[in-house]
Design a protein around this motif. Sequence first.
Motif, PDB file in Angstrom:
ATOM      1  N   GLU A 111      34.021   2.477   8.111  1.00 23.85           N
ATOM      2  CA  GLU A 111      35.035   1.560   7.859  1.00 23.85           C
ATOM      3  C   GLU A 111      34.661   0.170   7.098  1.00 23.85           C
ATOM      4  O   GLU A 111      33.445  -0.181   7.207  1.00 23.85           O
ATOM      5  CB  GLU A 111      35.497   1.037   9.254  1.00 23.85           C
ATOM      6  CG  GLU A 111      36.366   2.523   9.924  1.00 23.85           C
ATOM      7  CD  GLU A 111      36.697   1.963  11.364  1.00 23.85           C
ATOM      8  OE1 GLU A 111      37.751   2.452  11.700  1.00 23.85           O
ATOM      9  OE2 GLU A 111      36.121   1.206  12.183  1.00 23.85           O
ATOM     10  N   ASP A 112      35.364  -0.329   6.422  1.00 22.87           N
ATOM     11  CA  ASP A 112      35.190  -1.656   5.701  1.00 22.87           C
ATOM     12  C   ASP A 112      36.272  -2.725   6.466  1.00 22.87           C
ATOM     13  O   ASP A 112      37.173  -2.771   6.694  1.00 22.87           O
ATOM     14  CB  ASP A 112      35.911  -1.603   4.385  1.00 22.87           C
ATOM     15  CG  ASP A 112      35.358  -2.771   3.554  1.00 22.87           C
ATOM     16  OD1 ASP A 112      34.704  -3.892   4.298  1.00 22.87           O
ATOM     17  OD2 ASP A 112      36.029  -3.073   2.466  1.00 22.87           O
ATOM     18  N   CYS A 113      35.381  -3.685   7.240  1.00 24.49           N
ATOM     19  CA  CYS A 113      35.999  -4.673   8.074  1.00 24.49           C
ATOM     20  C   CYS A 113      35.954  -6.071   7.525  1.00 24.49           C
ATOM     21  O   CYS A 113      35.587  -7.096   8.004  1.00 24.49           O
ATOM     22  CB  CYS A 113      35.421  -4.462   9.511  1.00 24.49           C
ATOM     23  SG  CYS A 113      35.635  -3.061  10.401  1.00 24.49           S
ATOM     24  N   SER A 114      36.147  -6.217   6.087  1.00 30.18           N
ATOM     25  CA  SER A 114      35.818  -7.432   5.471  1.00 30.18           C
ATOM     26  C   SER A 114      36.938  -8.399   5.500  1.00 30.18           C
ATOM     27  O   SER A 114      36.900  -9.460   5.782  1.00 30.18           O
ATOM     28  CB  SER A 114      35.637  -7.207   3.987  1.00 30.18           C
ATOM     29  OG  SER A 114      36.451  -6.539   3.327  1.00 30.18           O
ATOM     30  N   ALA A 117      40.981  -7.030   9.156  1.00 34.39           N
ATOM     31  CA  ALA A 117      41.247  -5.704   9.677  1.00 34.39           C
ATOM     32  C   ALA A 117      40.441  -4.508   9.181  1.00 34.39           C
ATOM     33  O   ALA A 117      40.039  -4.680   7.992  1.00 34.39           O
ATOM     34  CB  ALA A 117      42.718  -5.316   9.402  1.00 34.39           C
ATOM     35  N   CYS A 118      40.115  -3.606   9.849  1.00 34.16           N
ATOM     36  CA  CYS A 118      39.189  -2.658   9.463  1.00 34.16           C
ATOM     37  C   CYS A 118      40.148  -1.354   8.786  1.00 34.16           C
ATOM     38  O   CYS A 118      40.950  -1.182   9.052  1.00 34.16           O
ATOM     39  CB  CYS A 118      38.610  -1.928  10.657  1.00 34.16           C
ATOM     40  SG  CYS A 118      37.272  -3.071  11.312  1.00 34.16           S
ATOM     41  N   ARG A 119      39.434  -1.227   7.435  1.00 31.91           N
ATOM     42  CA  ARG A 119      40.132  -0.057   6.705  1.00 31.91           C
ATOM     43  C   ARG A 119      39.063   1.054   6.653  1.00 31.91           C
ATOM     44  O   ARG A 119      38.126   1.229   6.288  1.00 31.91           O
ATOM     45  CB  ARG A 119      40.297  -0.420   5.412  1.00 31.91           C
ATOM     46  CG  ARG A 119      41.112   0.393   4.220  1.00 31.91           C
ATOM     47  CD  ARG A 119      41.092  -0.176   3.079  1.00 31.91           C
ATOM     48  NE  ARG A 119      39.806  -0.542   2.293  1.00 31.91           N
ATOM     49  CZ  ARG A 119      39.246   0.129   1.628  1.00 31.91           C
ATOM     50  NH1 ARG A 119      39.390   1.259   1.434  1.00 31.91           N
ATOM     51  NH2 ARG A 119      38.173  -0.572   1.125  1.00 31.91           N
ATOM     52  N   ARG A 120      39.706   2.210   7.162  1.00 26.63           N
ATOM     53  CA  ARG A 120      38.820   3.397   7.083  1.00 26.63           C
ATOM     54  C   ARG A 120      38.592   3.979   5.693  1.00 26.63           C
ATOM     55  O   ARG A 120      39.535   4.191   5.009  1.00 26.63           O
ATOM     56  CB  ARG A 120      39.654   4.611   7.870  1.00 26.63           C
ATOM     57  CG  ARG A 120      38.900   5.851   8.248  1.00 26.63           C
ATOM     58  CD  ARG A 120      39.540   6.876   8.917  1.00 26.63           C
ATOM     59  NE  ARG A 120      39.012   8.190   8.822  1.00 26.63           N
ATOM     60  CZ  ARG A 120      38.745   8.777   9.961  1.00 26.63           C
ATOM     61  NH1 ARG A 120      39.311   8.330  11.181  1.00 26.63           N
ATOM     62  NH2 ARG A 120      38.129   9.930  10.195  1.00 26.63           N
ATOM     63  N   ARG A 158      31.336  -0.743   8.705  1.00 20.59           N
ATOM     64  CA  ARG A 158      31.201  -0.759  10.202  1.00 20.59           C
ATOM     65  C   ARG A 158      31.153   0.805  10.556  1.00 20.59           C
ATOM     66  O   ARG A 158      31.892   1.558   9.682  1.00 20.59           O
ATOM     67  CB  ARG A 158      32.487  -1.410  10.924  1.00 20.59           C
ATOM     68  CG  ARG A 158      32.304  -1.281  12.370  1.00 20.59           C
ATOM     69  CD  ARG A 158      33.520  -1.786  13.182  1.00 20.59           C
ATOM     70  NE  ARG A 158      33.975  -0.706  13.991  1.00 20.59           N
ATOM     71  CZ  ARG A 158      35.308  -0.759  14.385  1.00 20.59           C
ATOM     72  NH1 ARG A 158      35.940  -1.699  14.252  1.00 20.59           N
ATOM     73  NH2 ARG A 158      35.808   0.276  15.339  1.00 20.59           N
TER      74      ARG A 158
END
Length: 172
Positions: A111-114, A117-120, A158
């Motif tokens: 996941e990208d939590c930049s 909010a985290c994006r799967r 993440r």
Amino acid sequence: MLWVIALLLGLVIVYLAARYGRFRSWVEPVLSIAVAVGLAAAFLIWLSESTPEPAAPAPFPPPAGIVPSDIVLENLAFERNQSKRSYRLHGTARNTSAITLEYFRLTVTLEDCSAGACRRIGDDTALVLVRVPGGETRPFETFLTFPFRPDEIPKAPRWSYRIVEAKSATAR
């Protein structure tokens, strides 16, 4: 082929019995006894075939295998590989059971939590071939590939993971 020989022998006996009276006087009791023995043998064979076989003993239950909860992953490190979509994962696997571990399948989610909010981004399942005797720890390494565009490289990755299958060694 045996029946042809028996047929010819029977015809010879009938011919000799019809032709010679003295032959008939001793062949009749011998044939009567032979027929009685043949019928008794056929009856015994029929009885032995119709007797049910004793039930086979119940098979021993297979030894309990290893379950994913018996494996503890420690010191996991994810490193970007030369390909932008590929990561190298290395760590150690500890086997808490008494059975030797042959391999396990590991599903990793990126996941990208930049942006708060985290994006799967995606999942990958890797087959990790590592032989770990019961109660011991061994290092392992595998590679993971995730489906994202080159311009979507995660800035704050993440990782989450779970073991989906574990295979133990069989008794030899």
